[in-house]
Design a protein around this motif. Structure first.
Motif, mmCIF file in Angstrom:
data_model
loop_
_atom_site.group_PDB
_atom_site.id
_atom_site.type_symbol
_atom_site.label_atom_id
_atom_site.label_comp_id
_atom_site.label_asym_id
_atom_site.label_seq_id
_atom_site.Cartn_x
_atom_site.Cartn_y
_atom_site.Cartn_z
ATOM 1 N N THR A 106 -10.109 34.978 33.895
ATOM 2 C CA THR A 106 -9.843 34.505 35.296
ATOM 3 C C THR A 106 -10.288 35.478 36.384
ATOM 4 N N LYS A 107 -10.755 34.911 37.547
ATOM 5 C CA LYS A 107 -10.783 35.766 38.592
ATOM 6 C C LYS A 107 -10.982 35.114 39.869
ATOM 7 N N CYS A 108 -10.540 35.559 41.023
ATOM 8 C CA CYS A 108 -10.666 34.830 42.364
ATOM 9 C C CYS A 108 -12.188 34.983 42.666
ATOM 10 N N ASP A 109 -12.451 33.647 43.140
ATOM 11 C CA ASP A 109 -13.683 33.557 43.941
ATOM 12 C C ASP A 109 -13.400 33.095 45.646
ATOM 13 N N GLY A 110 -13.220 34.072 46.292
ATOM 14 C CA GLY A 110 -12.688 33.600 47.533
ATOM 15 C C GLY A 110 -11.343 33.197 47.578
ATOM 16 N N PRO A 111 -10.872 32.303 47.979
ATOM 17 C CA PRO A 111 -9.653 31.677 47.950
ATOM 18 C C PRO A 111 -9.315 30.691 46.638
ATOM 19 N N ASN A 112 -10.153 30.794 45.797
ATOM 20 C CA ASN A 112 -10.096 29.856 44.401
ATOM 21 C C ASN A 112 -10.038 30.812 43.172
ATOM 22 N N ARG A 113 -9.152 30.505 42.322
ATOM 23 C CA ARG A 113 -9.089 31.004 41.021
ATOM 24 C C ARG A 113 -10.015 30.365 40.161
ATOM 25 N N VAL A 114 -10.870 31.078 39.386
ATOM 26 C CA VAL A 114 -11.731 30.520 38.388
ATOM 27 C C VAL A 114 -11.524 30.866 37.021
ATOM 28 N N TYR A 115 -11.272 30.082 36.191
ATOM 29 C CA TYR A 115 -11.050 30.215 34.673
ATOM 30 C C TYR A 115 -12.188 30.082 34.115
ATOM 31 N N VAL A 116 -12.537 30.683 32.908
ATOM 32 C CA VAL A 116 -13.751 30.399 32.020
ATOM 33 C C VAL A 116 -13.075 30.666 30.617
ATOM 34 N N LEU A 117 -13.224 29.738 29.639
ATOM 35 C CA LEU A 117 -13.040 29.793 28.431
ATOM 36 C C LEU A 117 -14.153 29.924 27.487
ATOM 37 N N TYR A 118 -14.286 30.821 26.808
ATOM 38 C CA TYR A 118 -15.236 31.035 25.783
ATOM 39 C C TYR A 118 -14.939 31.342 24.335
ATOM 40 N N HIS A 119 -15.787 30.881 23.486
ATOM 41 C CA HIS A 119 -15.280 31.131 21.966
ATOM 42 C C HIS A 119 -16.442 31.874 21.321
ATOM 43 N N GLY A 120 -16.365 33.439 21.262
ATOM 44 C CA GLY A 120 -17.421 34.188 20.548
ATOM 45 C C GLY A 120 -18.839 33.934 21.150
ATOM 46 N N ASP A 121 -19.895 33.604 20.069
ATOM 47 C CA ASP A 121 -21.173 33.255 20.420
ATOM 48 C C ASP A 121 -21.419 32.128 20.246
ATOM 49 N N ASN A 122 -20.528 31.238 20.173
ATOM 50 C CA ASN A 122 -20.629 29.709 20.045
ATOM 51 C C ASN A 122 -21.282 29.110 21.352
ATOM 52 N N ALA A 123 -22.007 27.878 21.347
ATOM 53 C CA ALA A 123 -22.597 27.257 22.634
ATOM 54 C C ALA A 123 -21.845 26.420 23.127
ATOM 55 N N TYR A 124 -20.306 26.642 23.207
ATOM 56 C CA TYR A 124 -19.259 25.687 24.003
ATOM 57 C C TYR A 124 -18.503 26.584 24.933
ATOM 58 N N GLY A 125 -17.902 26.132 25.946
ATOM 59 C CA GLY A 125 -16.797 26.830 26.571
ATOM 60 C C GLY A 125 -16.356 25.901 27.842
ATOM 61 N N SER A 126 -15.626 26.323 28.910
ATOM 62 C CA SER A 126 -15.197 25.348 29.860
ATOM 63 C C SER A 126 -14.903 26.278 31.063
ATOM 64 N N ILE A 127 -14.895 25.542 32.103
ATOM 65 C CA ILE A 127 -14.439 25.987 33.601
ATOM 66 C C ILE A 127 -13.542 25.257 34.203
ATOM 67 N N ALA A 128 -12.544 25.856 34.762
ATOM 68 C CA ALA A 128 -11.417 25.163 35.464
ATOM 69 C C ALA A 128 -11.399 26.150 36.930
ATOM 70 N N VAL A 129 -11.117 25.391 38.011
ATOM 71 C CA VAL A 129 -10.951 25.979 39.054
ATOM 72 C C VAL A 129 -9.628 25.485 39.805
ATOM 73 N N VAL A 130 -8.917 26.443 40.464
ATOM 74 C CA VAL A 130 -7.688 26.425 41.240
ATOM 75 C C VAL A 130 -7.858 26.528 42.656
ATOM 76 N N PRO A 131 -8.150 25.534 43.248
ATOM 77 C CA PRO A 131 -8.290 25.700 44.766
ATOM 78 C C PRO A 131 -7.114 26.186 45.589
#
Length: 91
Positions: free
Chosen positions: A59-84
Motif C-alpha cells: 500500500t502506498k499513497c498516490d496524492g490524496p489517494n491510498r492504493v493497495y496492490v495484491l500479488y501472489h508470488g510470480d503468478n499472473a494474477y493480482g488486484s488493485i484497490a484505491v481509497v480516495p
C-alpha cells in the motif's frame, strides 16, 4: 521408436520446459510489463506479508489517494484497490 530416440526427445522436452519456465519470472525483468511515465521512490510502500499460500499486499499513497496492490508470488494474477481521499495521505 528406439530407446535412444525417446531419451533424446525427453531431454529436449525437459530443456524446453526449463527454459520456458525460467524466462517467465516477473522479477527477472522489473518494469517490463507496461509503459510508464516515471516512478515514485519518495516514500516506500508499506508491505503486508501474509503466510504462505495467501496473497501479499503493498500500500502506498498516490496524492490524496491510498492504493493497495495484491500479488501472489510470480503468478499472473493480482488486484488493485484505491481509497480516495484517504486521511493518511496528506501532504
Amino acid at each position: 521408436m528406439k530407446k535412444s530416440t525417446r531419451l533424446a526427445l525427453a531431454a529436449v522436452a525437459a530443456a524446453v520446459a526449463l527454459v520456458a519456465t525460467g524466462c517467465s519470472s516477473k522479477y527477472a525483468e522489473p518494469f517490463k510489463d507496461a509503459p510508464r511515465s516515471g516512478h515514485d521512490n519518495g516514500q516506500p510502500a508499506d508491505l503486508i506479508r501474509m503466510p504462505d499460500g495467501f496473497s501479499n499486499a503493498a500500500t502506498k499513497c498516490d496524492g490524496p489517494n491510498r492504493v493497495y496492490v495484491l500479488y501472489h508470488g510470480d503468478n499472473a494474477y493480482g488486484s488493485i484497490a484505491v481509497v480516495p481521499d484517504d486521511p493518511r495521505c496528506t501532504k
